[in-house]
Design an enzyme around this catalytic site. Structure first.
Site, PDB file in Angstrom:
ATOM      1  CB  SER A 271       1.153  -4.377 -12.859  1.00 15.78           C
ATOM      2  OG  SER A 271       1.038  -4.027 -11.656  1.00 15.78           O
TER       3      SER A 271
ATOM      4  CE  LYS B 202       0.225   5.218 -17.956  1.00 13.66           C
ATOM      5  NZ  LYS B 202       1.048   4.636 -16.913  1.00 13.66           N
TER       6      LYS B 202
ATOM      7  CG  HIS C  12       1.848  -3.836  -6.049  1.00  9.56           C
ATOM      8  ND1 HIS C  12       1.348  -4.411  -7.376  1.00  9.56           N
ATOM      9  CD2 HIS C  12       2.894  -3.082  -6.589  1.00  9.56           C
ATOM     10  CE1 HIS C  12       1.812  -3.713  -8.250  1.00  9.56           C
ATOM     11  NE2 HIS C  12       2.559  -2.624  -7.804  1.00  9.56           N
TER      12      HIS C  12
ATOM     13  NE  ARG D 142       9.677  -3.559  -9.896  1.00  9.44           N
ATOM     14  CZ  ARG D 142       9.083  -3.471 -10.902  1.00  9.44           C
ATOM     15  NH1 ARG D 142       8.129  -4.332 -11.303  1.00  9.44           N
ATOM     16  NH2 ARG D 142       9.125  -2.123 -11.401  1.00  9.44           N
TER      17      ARG D 142
END
Ligand code: PNS
Length: 162
Positions: free
Chosen positions: A129, A41, A17, A90
């Site tokens: 993450s 969440k 990031h 990615r």
């Protein structure tokens, strides 16, 4: 004035990031790192904690600021007058979901907003993450996967929370 957004959960912010933030900040006048607060969440770190951690590693970048938002990304983009939304890629798996998200968001923007994909550096393309969190929770080393200052803060915060 080209104002850009780099949004995400950043729970926590990784080296991947940070690499995107540094590179994106050179491509616009102002870059806002938008930390999503999702009431459905349960993140490991609160949005305030995530924002503080991000600020601690971006304070040398004068055109970068950190904010939080909830709800639709497109609503936040429309309110903020952003011209670019950056996303990191990615690999092809990211691309498959990201292209659909970008195309859907495109219908929701009031004005023309470009989604700009930056390819993650190969040094960081394996980092996520969620994997960082899993290794950290199971007491494995995440050194080099997150910035050192973030690692120290993660250790402090988890000690405090018990
Ligand atoms: O770091 P992440 O988890 O890849 O970030 C994803 C994020 C926050 C960009 C995405 O979940 C999002 O935009 N959430 C807001 C809700 C929304 O706008 N959903 C519609 C997108 S198709």
């Amino acid at each position: 004035m080209l104002k850009a957004l780099y949004a995400g959960s950043f729970d926590p912010l990784t080296m991947g990031h940070l690499d995107i933030i540094r590179r994106a900040s050179k491509l616009c006048d102002e870059l806002v790192v938008g930390v999503i607060t999702n009431p459905n969440k349960q993140p490991m770190f609160s949005s305030d904690e995530r924002m503080d951690m991000i600020r601690s590693v971006t304070d040398d970048l004068s055109n970068v600021s950190v904010d939080t938002f909830s709800g639709l990304l497109a609503d936040y983009v429309n309110r903020g007058g952003f011209g670019i939304v950056f996303r990191g890629l990615r690999g092809t798996t990211d691309f498959d979901s990201e292209i659909h998200m970008a195309q859907l968001n495109d219908r929701l923007y009031d004005d023309k907003v470009e989604t700009v994909f930056l390819m993650t550096s190969p040094d960081y393309s394996f980092i996520s993450s969620s994997m960082v969190k899993e290794v950290f929770k199971l007491n494995g080393s995440i050194e080099g996967l997150v910035p050192d200052r973030i690692l120290s803060r993660m250790e402090e915060l988890t000690e405090k929370k018990g």
